[in-house]
Design an enzyme around this catalytic site. Structure first.
Site, PDB file in Angstrom:
ATOM      1  N   MET A 163       0.856  -1.183   0.000  1.00  0.00           N
ATOM      2  CA  MET A 163       0.000   0.000   0.000  1.00  0.00           C
ATOM      3  C   MET A 163       0.894   1.236   0.000  1.00  0.00           C
ATOM      4  O   MET A 163       1.679   1.431   0.933  1.00  0.00           O
ATOM      5  CB  MET A 163      -0.932  -0.008   1.221  1.00  0.00           C
ATOM      6  N   GLN A 212       7.405  -4.786  -6.357  1.00  0.00           N
ATOM      7  CA  GLN A 212       6.299  -4.562  -7.289  1.00  0.00           C
ATOM      8  C   GLN A 212       6.591  -3.331  -8.135  1.00  0.00           C
ATOM      9  O   GLN A 212       6.944  -2.271  -7.613  1.00  0.00           O
ATOM     10  CB  GLN A 212       4.992  -4.372  -6.525  1.00  0.00           C
ATOM     11  N   CYS A 221      -3.680  -1.115  -9.004  1.00  0.00           N
ATOM     12  CA  CYS A 221      -3.813   0.174  -8.325  1.00  0.00           C
ATOM     13  C   CYS A 221      -4.923   1.007  -8.959  1.00  0.00           C
ATOM     14  O   CYS A 221      -4.933   1.232 -10.173  1.00  0.00           O
ATOM     15  CB  CYS A 221      -2.501   0.945  -8.388  1.00  0.00           C
ATOM     16  N   LYS A 273      -0.412  -8.807  -9.802  1.00  0.00           N
ATOM     17  CA  LYS A 273      -1.562  -8.448  -8.964  1.00  0.00           C
ATOM     18  C   LYS A 273      -2.547  -7.670  -9.821  1.00  0.00           C
ATOM     19  O   LYS A 273      -2.164  -6.747 -10.544  1.00  0.00           O
ATOM     20  CB  LYS A 273      -1.159  -7.621  -7.753  1.00  0.00           C
ATOM     21  N   ASN A 284      -7.510 -11.320  -2.190  1.00  0.00           N
ATOM     22  CA  ASN A 284      -7.294 -10.047  -1.501  1.00  0.00           C
ATOM     23  C   ASN A 284      -8.621  -9.302  -1.390  1.00  0.00           C
ATOM     24  O   ASN A 284      -9.360  -9.196  -2.360  1.00  0.00           O
ATOM     25  CB  ASN A 284      -6.265  -9.224  -2.293  1.00  0.00           C
ATOM     26  N   GLY A 285      -8.912  -8.808  -0.180  1.00  0.00           N
ATOM     27  CA  GLY A 285     -10.112  -8.005   0.017  1.00  0.00           C
ATOM     28  C   GLY A 285     -10.867  -8.382   1.269  1.00  0.00           C
ATOM     29  O   GLY A 285     -11.383  -9.495   1.363  1.00  0.00           O
ATOM     30  N   ASP A 286     -10.893  -7.478   2.255  1.00  0.00           N
ATOM     31  CA  ASP A 286     -11.721  -7.605   3.459  1.00  0.00           C
ATOM     32  C   ASP A 286     -11.262  -8.700   4.419  1.00  0.00           C
ATOM     33  O   ASP A 286     -12.049  -9.146   5.262  1.00  0.00           O
ATOM     34  CB  ASP A 286     -13.191  -7.852   3.097  1.00  0.00           C
ATOM     35  N   GLY A 309      -4.385  -6.146   3.599  1.00  0.00           N
ATOM     36  CA  GLY A 309      -3.975  -4.759   3.506  1.00  0.00           C
ATOM     37  C   GLY A 309      -4.458  -3.941   4.678  1.00  0.00           C
ATOM     38  O   GLY A 309      -3.787  -3.814   5.701  1.00  0.00           O
ATOM     39  N   ARG A 310      -5.668  -3.372   4.552  1.00  0.00           N
ATOM     40  CA  ARG A 310      -6.172  -2.478   5.603  1.00  0.00           C
ATOM     41  C   ARG A 310      -6.364  -3.197   6.931  1.00  0.00           C
ATOM     42  O   ARG A 310      -6.256  -2.591   7.987  1.00  0.00           O
ATOM     43  CB  ARG A 310      -7.469  -1.822   5.125  1.00  0.00           C
TER      44      ARG A 310
END
Length: 365
Positions: free
Chosen positions: A21, A77, A108, A152, A213-215, A237-238
């Site tokens: 990120m 990356q 991105c 990605k 990837n996600g949540d 990530g987050r």
């Protein structure tokens, strides 16, 4: 349920990746996550490295390339829209820095990236993406350090142009050895929920490891994604921004260890280490203080009451010395009776961008 996967000859355990990120996962944050995991967090990846800016790629011009030996296995990356520049940068990075893999960014969503035809903008020009992958793979094959190429991507530009299955086919055809799929479209940004059904379809069709990837923001969530959708691993990530201990918690679970309740005092102990890593990375006292406050604002969402007292105490400090004096008072005072509960971190979604001009970026190709 898979607990590890192989990237060429590398055994990756646990099967987790810290999502790159921009402006967040710099070397100090990556090192912090690595230490908090007990050195059990799968793969680390650099912040994305631009390749379009200069006709001749220069290693010294990109702070994102800096990493520490303890971060390995480590991937770098890169992003851009010119196949020749992407290939030249990949070869130079591989031969000079010897990362464990090179990753191409086709995910991105930032307007300054996607709007110029790189990042997720490549999902609107799959022939260009194929050309980039082909040229980068050829460059790595011809280098003195032949390392894996990974990709990605998002599931598509918008709901009317989901093309992740085509992306998978191109990736496998051009020698990509791992595909990470973010289950949102470019138009979604980070809004709403990731579409894991699409991630599952990719994983079922793929001949290479597919990372979802996600949540993913808890051990239970990671386990459910792995069991339900058949992915080889998860990229976080987050969830890691708000709970940098998550990789160690997942590793504990995969190793059969019982979950452990973390105290608020333990959570607050992370700040001196993060500050040390920031200074070792060349940050000034004030810029390091800014990052301490960013982390404090995120972690406070996981504290039980009185969260606002802790948040206000830390975020209003004007110097690093004042921050650490206040931190010590909290550790000796109200934090002793508080707990840190990452399950409180439920709403990590960002805003939705709907306005992005995508025009004649490819002129002069």
């Amino acid at each position: 349920m898979l607990k590890s996967f192989k990237l060429r000859n590398l055994e990756v355990f646990p099967n987790t990746i810290l999502s790159p990120m921009d402006g967040v996962t710099d070397a100090p944050f990556r090192r912090l996550c690595r230490v908090l995991s007990g050195n059990r967090m799968g793969l680390l990846v650099s912040e994305f490295v631009p390749t379009d800016g200069d006709a001749v790629f220069c290693l010294d011009g990109h702070k994102q390339l800096k990493f520490f030996p303890e971060e390995r296995p480590f991937g770098i990356q890169i992003f851009g829209r010119f196949p020749d520049r992407m290939a030249a940068a990949a070869k130079k990075i591989a031969e000079a820095l010897h990362p464990e893999f090179i990753e191409v960014n086709a995910g991105c969503p930032a307007p300054k990236v996607a709007g110029k035809g790189s990042g997720s903008g490549l999902l609107r020009d799959l022939p260009r993406l194929q050309e980039i992958l082909h040229d980068v793979r050829a460059a790595l094959d011809s280098s003195s350090v032949n390392i894996p190429l990974t990709l990605k991507c998002r599931i598509g530009w918008d709901d009317q142009s989901i093309n992740v299955m085509e992306t998978l086919k191109i990736a496998e055809g051009e020698g990509v050895e791992m595909l990470t799929v973010h289950g949102r479209t470019r138009l979604q940004g980070y809004n709403g929920l990731a579409n894991w059904d699409w991630i599952g379809k990719v994983a079922a069709a793929a001949k290479i490891p597919v990372i979802g990837n996600g949540d993913v923001n808890s051990v239970a969530n990671a386990r459910e994604r792995l069991e339900t959708y058949g992915v080889s691993g998860v990229s976080i990530g987050r969830g890691a921004m708000h709970n940098p201990w998550i990789f160690g918690q997942i590793a504990d679970a995969w190793e059969g260890k019982p979950p452990r309740q973390m105290t608020a005092t333990e959570a607050l102990n992370v700040f001196p280490l993060y500050y040390k890593f920031k200074l070792e990375d060349g940050a000034t006292e004030m810029s390091a203080l800014g990052r301490l406050k960013q982390l404090a604002a995120r972690l406070c969402k996981g504290f039980d009451d009185p969260t606002l007292t802790v948040r206000q105490t830390l975020l209003t400090a004007q110097t690093a010395d004042e921050f650490f004096d206040r931190l010590q008072s909290l550790r000796e005072g109200i934090a002793r009776e508080m707990t840190f509960s990452p399950e409180n971190l439920v709403n990590l979604n960002g805003a939705k961008e709907t306005d992005l001009r995508f025009g004649d970026q490819f002129a002069g190709r």
